[in-house]
Every structure is written in structure tokens, then in C-alpha cells.
Write a protein that holds these residues in place. Structure first.
Motif, PDB file in Angstrom:
ATOM      1  N   SER A  82      21.538   4.384  -7.114  1.00 38.74           N
ATOM      2  CA  SER A  82      22.939   4.165  -7.500  1.00 38.74           C
ATOM      3  C   SER A  82      23.140   3.391  -8.804  1.00 38.74           C
ATOM      4  O   SER A  82      24.276   3.140  -9.187  1.00 38.74           O
ATOM      5  N   LYS A  83      22.081   2.974  -9.473  1.00 40.60           N
ATOM      6  CA  LYS A  83      22.238   2.171 -10.701  1.00 40.60           C
ATOM      7  C   LYS A  83      21.530   2.842 -11.864  1.00 40.60           C
ATOM      8  O   LYS A  83      20.623   3.648 -11.661  1.00 40.60           O
ATOM      9  N   GLU A  84      21.892   2.406 -13.052  1.00 39.85           N
ATOM     10  CA  GLU A  84      21.060   2.790 -14.191  1.00 39.85           C
ATOM     11  C   GLU A  84      19.915   1.780 -14.256  1.00 39.85           C
ATOM     12  O   GLU A  84      20.138   0.571 -14.402  1.00 39.85           O
ATOM     13  N   VAL A  85      18.705   2.280 -14.130  1.00 44.78           N
ATOM     14  CA  VAL A  85      17.547   1.378 -14.070  1.00 44.78           C
ATOM     15  C   VAL A  85      16.690   1.570 -15.319  1.00 44.78           C
ATOM     16  O   VAL A  85      16.386   2.706 -15.704  1.00 44.78           O
ATOM     17  N   ILE A  86      16.342   0.466 -15.943  1.00 46.54           N
ATOM     18  CA  ILE A  86      15.449   0.532 -17.116  1.00 46.54           C
ATOM     19  C   ILE A  86      14.293  -0.424 -16.894  1.00 46.54           C
ATOM     20  O   ILE A  86      14.498  -1.586 -16.509  1.00 46.54           O
ATOM     21  N   PHE A  87      13.089   0.078 -17.102  1.00 47.88           N
ATOM     22  CA  PHE A  87      11.911  -0.790 -17.068  1.00 47.88           C
ATOM     23  C   PHE A  87      11.499  -1.108 -18.498  1.00 47.88           C
ATOM     24  O   PHE A  87      11.589  -0.252 -19.376  1.00 47.88           O
ATOM     25  N   ILE A  88      11.075  -2.339 -18.719  1.00 51.74           N
ATOM     26  CA  ILE A  88      10.447  -2.687 -19.996  1.00 51.74           C
ATOM     27  C   ILE A  88       9.030  -3.119 -19.655  1.00 51.74           C
ATOM     28  O   ILE A  88       8.819  -4.140 -18.991  1.00 51.74           O
ATOM     29  N   ASP A  89       8.094  -2.301 -20.033  1.00 51.58           N
ATOM     30  CA  ASP A  89       6.702  -2.545 -19.615  1.00 51.58           C
ATOM     31  C   ASP A  89       5.794  -1.866 -20.641  1.00 51.58           C
ATOM     32  O   ASP A  89       6.186  -0.864 -21.247  1.00 51.58           O
ATOM     33  N   LYS A  96      13.652   5.203 -16.300  1.00 55.08           N
ATOM     34  CA  LYS A  96      13.215   5.215 -17.697  1.00 55.08           C
ATOM     35  C   LYS A  96      12.431   3.932 -18.013  1.00 55.08           C
ATOM     36  O   LYS A  96      12.783   2.851 -17.529  1.00 55.08           O
ATOM     37  N   THR A  97      11.387   4.066 -18.839  1.00 55.35           N
ATOM     38  CA  THR A  97      10.662   2.863 -19.277  1.00 55.35           C
ATOM     39  C   THR A  97      10.686   2.769 -20.793  1.00 55.35           C
ATOM     40  O   THR A  97      10.393   3.754 -21.482  1.00 55.35           O
ATOM     41  N   LEU A  98      11.027   1.598 -21.303  1.00 59.50           N
ATOM     42  CA  LEU A  98      10.808   1.318 -22.723  1.00 59.50           C
ATOM     43  C   LEU A  98       9.426   0.692 -22.819  1.00 59.50           C
ATOM     44  O   LEU A  98       9.126  -0.252 -22.072  1.00 59.50           O
ATOM     45  N   ILE A  99       8.606   1.219 -23.709  1.00 59.15           N
ATOM     46  CA  ILE A  99       7.209   0.744 -23.777  1.00 59.15           C
ATOM     47  C   ILE A  99       6.977  -0.026 -25.084  1.00 59.15           C
ATOM     48  O   ILE A  99       6.606   0.561 -26.095  1.00 59.15           O
ATOM     49  N   VAL A 138      17.717  -4.088 -15.135  1.00 52.04           N
ATOM     50  CA  VAL A 138      16.547  -4.003 -16.014  1.00 52.04           C
ATOM     51  C   VAL A 138      15.385  -4.760 -15.369  1.00 52.04           C
ATOM     52  O   VAL A 138      15.521  -5.938 -15.031  1.00 52.04           O
ATOM     53  N   PHE A 139      14.270  -4.076 -15.158  1.00 53.63           N
ATOM     54  CA  PHE A 139      13.042  -4.720 -14.655  1.00 53.63           C
ATOM     55  C   PHE A 139      12.179  -5.017 -15.877  1.00 53.63           C
ATOM     56  O   PHE A 139      11.671  -4.105 -16.507  1.00 53.63           O
ATOM     57  N   TRP A 140      12.039  -6.282 -16.177  1.00 61.43           N
ATOM     58  CA  TRP A 140      11.361  -6.650 -17.442  1.00 61.43           C
ATOM     59  C   TRP A 140       9.974  -7.228 -17.121  1.00 61.43           C
ATOM     60  O   TRP A 140       9.862  -8.317 -16.577  1.00 61.43           O
ATOM     61  N   GLY A 141       8.920  -6.476 -17.474  1.00 63.77           N
ATOM     62  CA  GLY A 141       7.553  -6.916 -17.149  1.00 63.77           C
ATOM     63  C   GLY A 141       7.394  -7.134 -15.662  1.00 63.77           C
ATOM     64  O   GLY A 141       6.759  -8.094 -15.230  1.00 63.77           O
ATOM     65  N   ALA A 142       7.979  -6.234 -14.883  1.00 64.28           N
ATOM     66  CA  ALA A 142       7.983  -6.413 -13.423  1.00 64.28           C
ATOM     67  C   ALA A 142       7.577  -5.119 -12.740  1.00 64.28           C
ATOM     68  O   ALA A 142       7.936  -4.033 -13.195  1.00 64.28           O
TER      69      ALA A 142
END
Ligand SMILES: Nc1nc2c(c(=O)[nH]1)N[C@H]1C(S)=C(S)[C@@H](COP(=O)(O)OP(=O)(O)OC[C@H]3O[C@@H](n4cnc5c(=O)[nH]c(N)nc54)[C@H](O)[C@@H]3O)O[C@H]1N2
Ligand SMILES: Nc1nc2c(c(=O)[nH]1)N[C@H]1C(S)=C(S)[C@@H](COP(=O)(O)OP(=O)(O)OC[C@H]3O[C@@H](n4cnc5c(=O)[nH]c(N)nc54)[C@H](O)[C@@H]3O)O[C@H]1N2
Ligand SMILES: [Mo]
Length: 727
Positions: free
Chosen positions: A198-205, A218-221, A167-171
Motif C-alpha cells: 500500500s505504500k511507495e517503498v524505496i530502498f537505498i542500498d 525500487k532500490t537506489l544503489i 524509505v528503507f535506508w541501509g536496511a
């Protein structure tokens, strides 16, 4: 001679006005192309200057003219002023923080040299912490017991080997690792691409950022400034459903019970459940639940960016997410848990048994004057309220009464929120001295301005981000007009005090570069690694150290015994106050630009613009509601100021947030900045009493289609009116 230039945006060859990337740069950025248009740009300062009003004691610095003077006159004038304030008011009257990102190098980096010069002359006022991670750097030691922000990060390779969910959080690492403090080799891109594959990646931005796009993730906004509520509710969900790692919480944390009582509402009667958070952050309960389950049930790592700690209560935004990571229980497992230092500056690269270059201080010995400290980003407050107090960590700090400021390598109106307040605060100073290559907003606002040589115009030595390559910076062209290096300038000032021997043992830059190279070569020799001779190194422009071995894989918190979930008696508590409660409806995000290094490179031909203005990004729904289309001129405003920007209407940003990248130069016309300097709008409020750090990312505004005529020409890249004197 090979014309290799090393800079914070990468190393490159410059020949026949053509730029080609350095062969070991794994993902060169287009930012290196700016050099051509920047090196002889019309905004460069040609000669030392003094502000006309300064000569007759007029402190009104806005829009003043400048008088060219000779270098000798400039050095004498600076020495006269420094002597006067040292003698009359002491070192607490000299501000010499000199923030931060201009130049590069272990010998000639201007920021380091101003610090050294002022320490040599008797001391001054400096800052605690920094603008980048000011909240985190102060708060994390309470949580982890060690500094924990800038130290070695978990290896990307370990994350790739062990994690399933990242998870990339505010990044936004594809953008923010374009640049680095050392010379970037951009190894991170191949790791990020591997993670994407190769990973499940989620951004929170608050928007789908450039990295989420590059990684096709995918991004959660969420709504801006609501991340803490999200994290708290996910903790609540894991707790009430008995899904959290009890063993980790019991054995490796302190302070959990108090936090639990808070999120269950035992204190205030408000259960901070998914519905509570969903209302605040705008993300559905199902999405929040799924995220909590994904993080808990898979080997996962949360990679935090820095934006969410440059917010009100920024210290506690980080803490809430750390609480969540603790409840997931992956911290201390190989490549999993949480990391703060992988989102910017090319961190997490392959680590080998390299040696670090020494800088001028470690080569010649540190010098300590009588120094005073204020928290980073509190200078306005200090100048406007001398002798009042503030706090930093466990310290009570009395603001000094500063009279003189000396700057190198920093752009005050870029790094400090609330430019109009900054103007008032800086106008309290008697004397502002600025060492700059360009006529920036700060240079135009200074009293004595000195033209500085940039990379390719001076000698220095630096290393790559992975430390495997040493670079010889050397003059490959004549310095621009009358520019001198920061080193020469500082040495000449020290001479006026008979202290040049203390400052640099009376050596010149090339002699010190050689000293640094021979020193590291000796340390490598002891390890059985042989470097080229200094002359070969200088001729080639770089040395790639051969025969290095890989270090053991590294995970940051592998051996952590206890994590404290309380900072100075306070848990992570979501509170609405001050700027968050402001009457303005929209959050303004001022993220770091893909096209600039803060304000640097704005004066180059890779400048991004919309209708010739700094772009403002806004959601289609907001645009419709306000009758705005792409290309329209927009006025963005709040009580602190207003600016003009060119609309870019997009679908993938939170409808209640707008984005203007930080770093546009300030072109002040009355109260308006017609060039999009976002800091005329940002708020100078402190994060919390833990660090009193900057909160540029907590800012409320409104906007409208600009009704007036923009008949004012943008003059920001032009030099001020200069009165020539025969030199
Ligand atoms: N190209 C380039 N690279 C840089 C720099 C530069 O100027 N240009 N500057 C360097 C420096 S000094 C630093 S400190 C780092 C900065 O690194 P960061 O602080 O991590 O970078 P930002 O761009 O400020 O923010 C990262 C992301 O957070 C998002 N964001 C903003 N507010 C919120 C929020 O409330 N919630 C969430 N979830 N997301 C939010 C932004 O949209 C952005 O995509 O970058 C470094 N790298
Ligand atoms: N709104 C908002 N504001 C922010 C942020 C944000 O996210 N939003 N982020 C903050 C962060 S994290 C940071 S680190 C700061 C960055 O703040 P700064 O470090 O002040 O920003 P720069 O624009 O990189 O300023 C560097 C200056 O040095 C000059 N320079 C270049 N080379 C040399 C040289 O060789 N010698 C000398 N003497 N000068 C040179 C450049 O021309 C430029 O004016 O901004 C902060 N401000
Ligand atoms: Mo920064």
C-alpha cells in the motif's frame, strides 16, 4: 513432555529428529532447521581442555594442541589464574566483556552470567556501547537528548496508517528481523508485506537486498559510504529551492545555521549541491531531486538500518539523514519522520500491557565490582597500547593493562574487525578462558576451553519479542558429552572463591526459573490476569498470556521539542580520509547473512556456499573486467589480509562494491583465510572521537581470480588435535 526449544532464531518443536515451528510464530524462518545438524555436530567441544603450550608458558596460540582435563581440574585452574591476576594486578587486568549473541535466557545467558561472576569476584574491564549501534548509541543522545536507539520504536501500524512513502535506508529487515534478542514471533513480516502493498517503498542500498526483492520495491544503489553526501545534497536542494519546512527547523532544531553554511559552501567554497553529491554517490541528480521531493511532499518515514553507522564517521552519517528528515518536517507527526529501531530484531510489533520477565540480576540484586570501561571494539588497541588514552562521548579513557580474558557467548574474530591485528593483540594476553559449545576460531585460540550446554540441554526462561508468550527452556535431551551450562560453570567458579551465595544465593537454574515465573505471575495477578501454575508452564513449555489490552499507538518523536543538529561541536560534514582514501579500488560490504546469526549456524547443513567456499557477490561489469565467472575461486585482498571465496556474479550490486556476508569462521593458512572470514580484510579504525566505535562497513579491497591450487583442506569445523587423558 513436549519438546519445545526456544532460541534466538525462533521457537520450534524437536521430535524424532524432525523440526516443526512453534504455532504462534507468524513467519518461522528456515534457520530453525539448523538445530538437527548442529546439536551433535563434529565441531562440538566434548570435554574441558587446556592448550598444551599454556601448561609450559608458551603464548604462541596458533595451531596448538589441547589436553583434556576434568571439570574439577578446569575450575581449579581458572580460579588459580583469576586469583593470581586479581591479587597481583587488580580488576583492571581482567577483561570480561563476553560479547554477546550466543545462548539466550533470563537466568542462564552466558554473557550476563560472566558479567555477574566477575562483578561478584571483584570487577573487571567491560565495554561501553556495542558493535551493533556503537556510533548511534553514543551520538543520538546529543541530538535527541534521550538514548533513542533501542527504546520502543514507532509502531508499524502507525506507519501503515499514516505514511505514503517509506524509505528503507541501509536496511534489510526481511533478513535482519529473522532473529532477535528475545524469542522472535516474526510479526514484522505481515507489516512489511502491508507496506509493500500500500505504500511507495524505496530502498537505498549498495545492492538490491533480500528485503527489496521480497517487497518488490525500487532500490537506489549509491556507492558505498556515500550516503552522507546524498543526504547533505538533498538538504541543499530543499533549502535553495525554498521547499523545506521552515517552521519545523525554526521551532524544533538547533544548529541548523551552521549546517546550512556548510552545505552552501560558505566555509570551504564548495556548494554541496546535487551535482556534487551525484559525483560522489553515483546516483543521478534527477533521482536525488525526486527523492528529496518525494520525502518532503508526502507523508513519509525514513527507516534506518545500522550498517551506515558502522562506518567511518558513522555518527555523522546518521546526523545528515536526521537533518534531511528535519527539513522535510514530518518528525513528530503520527507514524512519520525517522526511525532507527525497526530494521532488526522484530521491533514495532503490536504492543500490549505486558510485563517483562526479570533476569537473574533484577531477581537477586545487581552486584557491582570495581569496574573499568573501554569503548566497544577498542580491545585490540587497548591490548597493543596499554596505558594510552582514548575518548568516549565526553570522557577521556585510559586503557588498562589487561592480562586475562574470559569469554562466553562471543566470537572475537567475528565481531572484531582486522583478525590479523586481533591475533597479535590477543597474543599479548597471559590467559584466555572461553566457554563455548563449539570449536570456533576463538576457542582454538584460547588457553582454557569449557564445553557449554546449548538450548535443549539446560533450564531457562525467556519471553517472546512481543512479550505475550513466556517460554520454559528445558533439557529435552542429555547434554552433549561433558557439556555444562554457563550457569553451572559460573557457579562452580564462584564456589572456588566461596562466593556462590553472592552469585546465585546457592540456588540452581530451575529454582531461579521458578522464581522468575512466580514473580511475573504475581505482577500479572495484580492486573487481574491469571497465569497457569509453574508445573503446567514447565510441562507445556510455554505460557501465552491471555486478556492483554493494546497500548496506545506510538510514534517515537511525537513530543520532541528540540533536535540538535550538532554533535559535540561538529556538524555532518562529508570528509574523505583514512580508509576511504585507500589505494584499493573496491568497497567491501560485510552485511549480516540470511543463513547465519553472525558466525553461528555456519557449522550446520543450511550453510550457503559457492564452489564449496563462502560466496563473494560481484557485479557483472567488474567480473568481466577481471575475467571472472560464477563459481571461480577468488582471492580478495588488501594490506591487512586476504581470503578465498567463491564468485557469484550478479547484476544488482554497485559495480564498485563487493559483498561477503560477515560471520564465516576463520581458517587461517599463513596470511590467507581459505574459509572467507571477512574480518581478515575489515579495518579496525574508529568511527570518530565521539564513540570510537567499529567501522566494519568502511573497507577497501581488490580482488582477482585465484591463480594457485587450493589443495588445502578446509579444517575450520574440525576439532584441533586433542590429547586424551583418562578422565
Ligand atoms: N539473519 C540475521 N539477522 C540478523 C543478524 C544476523 O547475523 N543474521 N544480526 C543481528 C544484529 S546483531 C544486528 S546489529 C543487525 C544488523 O542490522 P544492519 O546493520 O541493519 O544490517 P547489515 O546487514 O549490516 O546492513 C543492512 C544493509 O545495509 C547495506 N549497506 C551496507 N553498506 C551500505 C552503504 O554504505 N550504504 C547503504 N545505503 N547501504 C549499505 C547492506 O547491503 C545491507 O543490505 O542484524 C541483526 N539480525
Ligand atoms: N565485518 C563485520 N563484522 C561485524 C559486523 C558487520 O556488520 N560486519 N557486525 C557486528 C555486530 S552488529 C555484531 S552484534 C557482532 C556479533 O558478534 P558475536 O556476538 O561475537 O557473534 P556470534 O557469532 O553470534 O557469536 C556467538 C558465539 O557464542 C557461542 N554460543 C552459542 N550458544 C552459546 C551458549 O549457550 N553459551 C556460550 N558460552 N556460548 C554460546 C557461539 O558458538 C558463537 O561462537 O559482529 C560484529 N562484526
Ligand atoms: Mo549487532
Amino acid at each position: 513432555m513436549k519438546k519445545l526449544i526456544a532460541s534466538r532464531v525462533g521457537a520450534f518443536y524437536y521430535e524424532n529428529n524432525k523440526i516443526t515451528p512453534f504455532e504462534y510464530d507468524e513467519a518461522p524462518t528456515e534457520l530453525i532447521q539448523n538445530y538437527k545438524s548442529r546439536i551433535n555436530h563434529s565441531s562440538r567441544i566434548k570435554n574441558p581442555c587446556v592448550r598444551k603450550g599454556f601448561l609450559n608458558g608458551d603464548k604462541n596460540r596458533f595451531n596448538d594442541e589441547f589436553v583434556e582435563i576434568s571439570w574439577d581440574e578446569a575450575f581449579d585452574l581458572i580460579a588459580k589464574n583469576l586469583k593470581h591476576y586479581y591479587e597481583k594486578y587488580g580488576s583492571s587486568s581482567i577483561y570480561a566483556e563476553s560479547y554477546e549473541w550466543g545462548g539466550v535466557g533470563k537466568i542462564g545467558w552466558g554473557r550476563m552470567l560472566i558479567h555477574r561472576l566477575i562483578n561478584t569476584l571483584g570487577g573487571g574491564v567491560f565495554e561501553l556501547g556495542d558493535y551493533s549501534t556503537g556510533s548511534a548509541i553514543a551520538a543520538m543522545p546529543y541530538v535527541f537528548g534521550t538514548p533513542t536507539v533501542y527504546e520502543r520504536a514507532t509502531d508499524f501500524k502507525e506507519i501503515i496508517r499514516n505514511a505514503k512513502v517509506v524509505v528503507f535506508w541501509g536496511a534489510n529487515p526481511f533478513v535482519t528481523s529473522k532473529i532477535a534478542h528475545d524469542i522472535p514471533m516474526h510479526e514484522h513480516e505481515k507489516y512489511l508485506k502491508e507496506i509493500a502493498k500500500s505504500k511507495e517503498v524505496i530502498f537505498i542500498d549498495v545492492r538490491v537486498n533480500e528485503s527489496a526483492k521480497a517487497m518488490n520495491a525500487k532500490t537506489l544503489i549509491p556507492n558505498s559510504n556515500s550516503d552522507m553526501a546524498m543526504a547533505i545534497a538533498m538538504c541543499n536542494y530543499l533549502y535553495v529551492n525554498n521547499l523545506y519546512d521552515k517552521e519545523f527547523i525554526a521551532n524544533h532544531t538547533t544548529g541548523f545555521d551552521e549546517f546550512r553554511d556548510y552545505f552552501l559552501g560558505k566555509v570551504d567554497g564548495i556548494n554541496k549541491d546535487l551535482a556534487w553529491a551525484s559525483d560522489i554517490c553515483g546516483i543521478s541528480e534527477v533521482e536525488l531531486k525526486n527523492l528529496a521531493l518525494k520525502l518532503k511532499n508526502n507523508p513519509s518515514n525514513i527507516l534506518l538500518g545500522r550498517s551506515i553507522q558502522r562506518q567511518l564517521n558513522g555518527e555523522f552519517n546518521y546526523l545528515a539523514i536526521i537533518c534531511l528528515a528535519c527539513m522535510c518536517g514530518h518528525i513528530s507527526k503520527d507514524g512519520l519522520g525517522i526511525e532507527f529501531n525497526l530494521s532488526s530484531g522484530c521491533k514495532g510489533e503490536s504492543a500490549k500491557n505486558t510485563e517483562s520477565l526479570k533476569n537473574i540480576n533484577s531477581l537477586l540484586g545487581e552486584i557491582k565490582g570495581q569496574n573499568h570501561y573501554i569503548p566497544s571494539s577498542r580491545l585490540n588497541e587497548c591490548l597493543l597500547n596499554p596505558n594510552s588514552t582514548t575518548t568516549y562521548k565526553d570522557e577521556l579513557i585510559k586503557y588498562p593493562d589487561i592480562k586475562l580474558m574470559i569469554n562466553a557467548c562471543g566470537a572475537y574474530f567475528t565481531h572484531q574487525p582486522d583478525s590479523n591485528e586481533s591475533l597479535k593483540a590477543l597474543n599479548k594476553l597471559d590467559c584466555i578462558i572461553t566457554l563455548e559449545p563449539f570449536w570456533t576460531s576463538l576457542a582454538k585460540f584460547s588457553d582454557i576451553v569449557l564445553p557449554v550446554a546449548i538450548e535443549g540441554e539446560r533450564y531457562d526462561i525467556e519471553q517472546s519479542t512481543n512479550k505475550e508468550i513466556l517460554f520454559a527452556l528445558k533439557p529435552i535431551k542429555e547434554p552433549f558429552y561433558n557439556a555444562l551450562s554457563d550457569f553451572t560453570i559460573c557457579k562452580e567458579i564462584a564456589k572456588r572463591f566461596n562466593k556462590s551465595y553472592e552469585f546465585c544465593k546457592d540456588l540452581d537454574e530451575l529454582e531461579l526459573v521458578k522464581m522468575a515465573y512466580l514473580d511475573i505471575a504475581k505482577r500479572y495477578e495484580a492486573k487481574g490476569i491469571c497465569l497457569s501454575s509453574f508445573d503446567e508452564f514447565l510441562e507445556r513449555g510455554y505460557e501465552k498470556v491471555q486478556g492483554l489490552s493494546e497500548l496506545e499507538p506510538y510514534t517515537r518523536f511525537k513530543n520532541i521539542s528540540k533536535i540538535n543538529l550538532i554533535i559535540k561541536g561538529k556538524i555532518a560534514k562529508y570528509e574523505i580520509k583514512d580508509e576511504l582514501a585507500s589505494k584499493y579500488p573496491l568497497f567491501l560490504i560485510s552485511a549480516h547473512s540470511p543463513y547465519r546469526l553472525h558466525s553461528q549456524l555456519h557449522n550446520s547443513d543450511i550453510r550457503d556456499s559457492e564452489n564449496n567456499l563462502e560466496p563473494v557477490y560481484l557485479h557483472t561489469d567488474l567480473a568481466k573486467q577481471k575475467g571472472i565467472k560464477t563459481g571461480d575461486i577468488i582471492r580478495v585482498f588488501n594490506d591487512r589480509g586476504e581470503l578465498l571465496a567463491g564468485a557469484r556474479v550478479i547484476d544488482d550490486i554497485n559495480p564498485k562494491s563487493i559483498l561477503i556476508f560477515q560471520g564465516a569462521w576463520w581458517d587461517k593458512c599463513d596470511n590467507m583465510c581459505i574459509n572467507g572470514n571477512v574480518n581478515v580484510l575489515t579495518c579496525a579504525n574508529p568511527s570518530s572521537s565521539v564513540s570510537n566505535s567499529n567501522t566494519a562497513h568502511t573497507c577497501k579491497v581488490d580482488l582477482e581470480k585465484f591463480q594457485g591450487n587450493l589443495n588445502q583442506e578446509i579444517r575450520v569445523f574440525k576439532e584441533p588435535k586433542i590429547i586424551k587423558k583418562p578422565l
